[in-house]
Design a protein around this motif. Structure first.
Motif, PDB file in Angstrom:
ATOM      1  N   ARG A   1       0.808  -1.210   0.000  1.00 18.97           N
ATOM      2  CA  ARG A   1       0.000   0.000   0.000  1.00 18.97           C
ATOM      3  C   ARG A   1       0.850   1.273   0.000  1.00 18.97           C
ATOM      4  NH1 ARG A   1      -3.369   1.343   4.058  1.00 18.97           N
ATOM      5  NH2 ARG A   1      -1.761   0.799   5.597  1.00 18.97           N
ATOM      6  N   LYS A   2       2.158   1.116   0.195  1.00 21.70           N
ATOM      7  CA  LYS A   2       3.023   2.280   0.385  1.00 21.70           C
ATOM      8  C   LYS A   2       4.264   2.173  -0.494  1.00 21.70           C
ATOM      9  CE  LYS A   2       1.505   2.629   5.202  1.00 21.70           C
ATOM     10  NZ  LYS A   2       1.910   2.570   6.626  1.00 21.70           N
ATOM     11  N   ALA A   3       4.771   3.336  -0.878  1.00 21.48           N
ATOM     12  CA  ALA A   3       6.003   3.373  -1.675  1.00 21.48           C
ATOM     13  C   ALA A   3       6.885   4.517  -1.194  1.00 21.48           C
ATOM     14  CB  ALA A   3       5.702   3.531  -3.156  1.00 21.48           C
ATOM     15  N   VAL A   4       8.183   4.304  -1.310  1.00 24.05           N
ATOM     16  CA  VAL A   4       9.185   5.258  -0.843  1.00 24.05           C
ATOM     17  C   VAL A   4      10.074   5.660  -2.013  1.00 24.05           C
ATOM     18  CG1 VAL A   4      11.180   5.570   0.682  1.00 24.05           C
ATOM     19  CG2 VAL A   4       9.172   4.272   1.475  1.00 24.05           C
ATOM     20  N   ILE A   5      10.339   6.968  -2.121  1.00 23.96           N
ATOM     21  CA  ILE A   5      11.238   7.489  -3.148  1.00 23.96           C
ATOM     22  C   ILE A   5      12.422   8.160  -2.458  1.00 23.96           C
ATOM     23  CG2 ILE A   5      11.488   8.992  -5.155  1.00 23.96           C
ATOM     24  CD1 ILE A   5       8.437   8.972  -5.439  1.00 23.96           C
ATOM     25  N   PRO A   6      13.597   7.535  -2.436  1.00 25.85           N
ATOM     26  CA  PRO A   6      14.783   8.206  -1.889  1.00 25.85           C
ATOM     27  C   PRO A   6      15.236   9.298  -2.864  1.00 25.85           C
ATOM     28  CG  PRO A   6      15.039   5.810  -1.931  1.00 25.85           C
ATOM     29  CD  PRO A   6      13.875   6.146  -2.809  1.00 25.85           C
TER      30      PRO A   6
ATOM     31  N   PRO B   1       5.015  -4.330   4.112  1.00 28.48           N
ATOM     32  CA  PRO B   1       5.881  -4.386   2.928  1.00 28.48           C
ATOM     33  C   PRO B   1       5.678  -3.115   2.106  1.00 28.48           C
ATOM     34  CG  PRO B   1       3.969  -5.777   2.620  1.00 28.48           C
ATOM     35  CD  PRO B   1       3.910  -5.297   4.044  1.00 28.48           C
ATOM     36  N   PHE B   2       6.689  -2.718   1.364  1.00 25.52           N
ATOM     37  CA  PHE B   2       6.599  -1.432   0.666  1.00 25.52           C
ATOM     38  C   PHE B   2       7.433  -1.451  -0.608  1.00 25.52           C
ATOM     39  CE2 PHE B   2      10.179  -1.405   3.488  1.00 25.52           C
ATOM     40  CZ  PHE B   2      11.150  -0.598   2.925  1.00 25.52           C
ATOM     41  N   GLY B   3       7.072  -0.561  -1.526  1.00 23.82           N
ATOM     42  CA  GLY B   3       7.823  -0.403  -2.763  1.00 23.82           C
ATOM     43  C   GLY B   3       8.869   0.687  -2.624  1.00 23.82           C
ATOM     44  N   VAL B   4       9.924   0.586  -3.407  1.00 25.17           N
ATOM     45  CA  VAL B   4      10.975   1.608  -3.462  1.00 25.17           C
ATOM     46  C   VAL B   4      11.323   1.853  -4.922  1.00 25.17           C
ATOM     47  CG1 VAL B   4      13.360   2.212  -2.895  1.00 25.17           C
ATOM     48  CG2 VAL B   4      11.968   0.965  -1.225  1.00 25.17           C
ATOM     49  N   ILE B   5      11.355   3.119  -5.307  1.00 25.65           N
ATOM     50  CA  ILE B   5      11.880   3.497  -6.626  1.00 25.65           C
ATOM     51  C   ILE B   5      12.874   4.626  -6.412  1.00 25.65           C
ATOM     52  CG2 ILE B   5      11.401   4.365  -8.933  1.00 25.65           C
ATOM     53  CD1 ILE B   5       8.650   3.328  -8.824  1.00 25.65           C
TER      54      ILE B   5
ATOM     55  N   LEU C   1       7.010  -1.197 -11.355  1.00 25.82           N
ATOM     56  CA  LEU C   1       6.793  -1.491  -9.942  1.00 25.82           C
ATOM     57  C   LEU C   1       5.654  -2.485  -9.758  1.00 25.82           C
ATOM     58  CD1 LEU C   1       7.525  -0.983  -7.005  1.00 25.82           C
ATOM     59  CD2 LEU C   1       5.919   0.941  -7.000  1.00 25.82           C
ATOM     60  N   LYS C   2       4.608  -2.354 -10.557  1.00 23.04           N
ATOM     61  CA  LYS C   2       3.488  -3.294 -10.459  1.00 23.04           C
ATOM     62  C   LYS C   2       3.937  -4.709 -10.829  1.00 23.04           C
ATOM     63  CE  LYS C   2      -0.882  -4.396  -9.900  1.00 23.04           C
ATOM     64  NZ  LYS C   2      -0.924  -5.789 -10.349  1.00 23.04           N
ATOM     65  N   GLN C   3       4.851  -4.834 -11.771  1.00 24.29           N
ATOM     66  CA  GLN C   3       5.386  -6.150 -12.116  1.00 24.29           C
ATOM     67  C   GLN C   3       6.067  -6.793 -10.901  1.00 24.29           C
ATOM     68  OE1 GLN C   3       7.711  -6.205 -15.837  1.00 24.29           O
ATOM     69  NE2 GLN C   3       6.756  -4.267 -16.383  1.00 24.29           N
ATOM     70  N   LEU C   4       6.811  -5.988 -10.138  1.00 26.61           N
ATOM     71  CA  LEU C   4       7.450  -6.504  -8.931  1.00 26.61           C
ATOM     72  C   LEU C   4       6.410  -6.848  -7.867  1.00 26.61           C
ATOM     73  CD1 LEU C   4       9.963  -5.412 -10.393  1.00 26.61           C
ATOM     74  CD2 LEU C   4      10.751  -4.510  -8.199  1.00 26.61           C
ATOM     75  N   MET C   5       5.379  -6.017  -7.755  1.00 27.31           N
ATOM     76  CA  MET C   5       4.318  -6.283  -6.785  1.00 27.31           C
ATOM     77  C   MET C   5       3.618  -7.604  -7.089  1.00 27.31           C
ATOM     78  SD  MET C   5       2.881  -2.365  -6.584  1.00 27.31           S
ATOM     79  CE  MET C   5       1.330  -2.788  -5.796  1.00 27.31           C
ATOM     80  N   ASP C   6       3.434  -7.893  -8.367  1.00 21.45           N
ATOM     81  CA  ASP C   6       2.809  -9.168  -8.757  1.00 21.45           C
ATOM     82  C   ASP C   6       3.677 -10.348  -8.315  1.00 21.45           C
ATOM     83  OD1 ASP C   6       0.727  -7.762  -9.913  1.00 21.45           O
ATOM     84  OD2 ASP C   6       1.498  -7.945 -11.962  1.00 21.45           O
ATOM     85  N   GLN C   7       4.987 -10.193  -8.413  1.00 21.99           N
ATOM     86  CA  GLN C   7       5.885 -11.267  -7.989  1.00 21.99           C
ATOM     87  C   GLN C   7       5.884 -11.410  -6.470  1.00 21.99           C
ATOM     88  OE1 GLN C   7       7.312 -13.416 -10.151  1.00 21.99           O
ATOM     89  NE2 GLN C   7       6.148 -12.232 -11.667  1.00 21.99           N
TER      90      GLN C   7
ATOM     91  N   ALA D   1      20.760  -5.406 -10.671  1.00 23.55           N
ATOM     92  CA  ALA D   1      19.779  -4.681  -9.856  1.00 23.55           C
ATOM     93  C   ALA D   1      19.661  -3.254 -10.374  1.00 23.55           C
ATOM     94  CB  ALA D   1      20.217  -4.688  -8.403  1.00 23.55           C
ATOM     95  N   LEU D   2      18.408  -2.818 -10.642  1.00 19.48           N
ATOM     96  CA  LEU D   2      18.196  -1.550 -11.333  1.00 19.48           C
ATOM     97  C   LEU D   2      17.100  -0.688 -10.691  1.00 19.48           C
ATOM     98  CD1 LEU D   2      18.401  -2.725 -15.076  1.00 19.48           C
ATOM     99  CD2 LEU D   2      20.179  -1.631 -13.709  1.00 19.48           C
ATOM    100  N   GLY D   3      17.303  -0.268  -9.461  1.00 18.82           N
ATOM    101  CA  GLY D   3      16.551   0.862  -8.920  1.00 18.82           C
ATOM    102  C   GLY D   3      15.105   0.678  -8.535  1.00 18.82           C
ATOM    103  N   ARG D   4      14.614  -0.567  -8.462  1.00 15.75           N
ATOM    104  CA  ARG D   4      13.237  -0.827  -8.038  1.00 15.75           C
ATOM    105  C   ARG D   4      13.210  -2.035  -7.111  1.00 15.75           C
ATOM    106  NH1 ARG D   4      12.771   2.313 -11.838  1.00 15.75           N
ATOM    107  NH2 ARG D   4      10.909   3.497 -12.401  1.00 15.75           N
ATOM    108  N   TYR D   5      12.394  -1.896  -6.063  1.00 17.83           N
ATOM    109  CA  TYR D   5      12.328  -2.959  -5.067  1.00 17.83           C
ATOM    110  C   TYR D   5      10.924  -3.042  -4.481  1.00 17.83           C
ATOM    111  CZ  TYR D   5      17.316  -1.584  -4.941  1.00 17.83           C
ATOM    112  OH  TYR D   5      18.598  -1.225  -5.265  1.00 17.83           O
TER     113      TYR D   5
END
Length: 291
Positions: A5-10, A124-128, A143-149, A205-209
């Protein structure tokens, strides 16, 4: 299993590769034609179904907050000028609800993620990363592709792409075992910028988690490395050794806009895709190449 439900942008880095421009202007605000880089990142997050966004900012980053804030004088000017389409675009930006927290000192990406602990609150959270754009056209956002995994595995998912052999030494490379999905590896370890001969794969690894919340306990125990920085990679390696980390080869064209050449490629290719600019710009570029 909790949903993402949440995402973080450094976005607290100095952007030294773009000095002197980034002395006063955050690198995340560098425009790709007429839209700042970080807006593409925010739009990807929203398109992935996430509405709670935290930007990790730093000193001299006020322009990011101003961009996503309302601008009454500008809005009134556009309304009075009859520029209603432009007004609608501006209103869409200011309607996005974004939270902010400052990273007081530049102590690495891991330290930046630690600043998000209270916001994440055990989920759990997303990072871009704030200077990393992926173009997927009409396809699913990266990011949605990673969320599906994550939904399939329940573990942390590192966004990767298979890079060319000559590019391996420029990235963190995944050491993992193949799953039934050819685009998904179970991560055993990560090797930072190996020679091609020593590289365990070409998954970079390329900037999305998508990261599970136990990362915070590990980051709090992670000792600073080179330059006094706490690295997210070190925490992910510990998590991989514990068992539930994956790497996914996401689909899309990725641009590292924190690199000058990557930034120029993004500007040119995004301009060429636009109906209002593409055809004329393409002819202009042809004219340059023919000289």
């Amino acid at each position: 299993m909790m949903k993402i439900r949440k995402a973080v942008i450094p976005a607290a880095g100095f952007g030294t590769r773009f000095l002197p421009e980034t002395k006063a202007m955050p690198k995340e605000m560098l425009p790709i034609v007429d839209k700042p880089t970080i807006q593409y990142i925010v739009e990807e997050i929203l398109a992935s179904g996430i509405e709670q966004i935290l930007i990790i900012s730093g000193h001299a980053k006020r322009a990011i907050e101003n961009h996503f804030d309302s601008s009454p004088n500008l809005e009134e000017h556009l309304r009075e000028s009859g520029k209603l389409k432009m007004l609608e675009e501006i209103n869409k930006i200011s309607d996005i609800k974004i939270h902010y927290v400052r990273q007081p000192y530049q102590r690495g990406l891991g330290d930046a993620i630690l600043c998000a602990k209270e916001f994440v609150d055990g989920e759990p959270f997303g990072v871009i990363l704030g200077d990393d754009i992926v173009y997927t056209g009409s396809g699913e956002p990266a990011l949605k592709q990673l969320m599906d995994q994550y939904d399939k595995t329940g573990g942390t998912v590192i966004g990767c792409q298979v890079v060319k052999p000559e590019q391996v030494s420029a990235y963190g490379i995944i050491d993992g075992t193949q799953t039934s999905d050819p685009n998904l590896l179970k991560v055993q370890d990560m090797v930072e910028k190996p020679n091609l001969e020593a590289a365990p794969s070409r998954f970079a690894a390329l900037g999305r988690y998508v990261i599970t919340p136990e990362v915070f306990d590990i980051l709090e125990e992670t000792r600073p490395g080179k330059g006094g920085e706490i690295q997210l990679t070190d925490a992910l390696r510990v998590m991989a050794h514990m068992g539930n980390v994956y790497a996914y080869n996401f689909q899309g064209k990725r641009y590292d806009t924190g690199d000058k050449l990557g930034y120029l490629k993004a500007v040119v290719e995004f301009a060429l895709r636009r109906e209002d600019l593409g055809p004329t710009f393409k002819e202009y570029l042809k004219g340059i190449m023919e000289k």
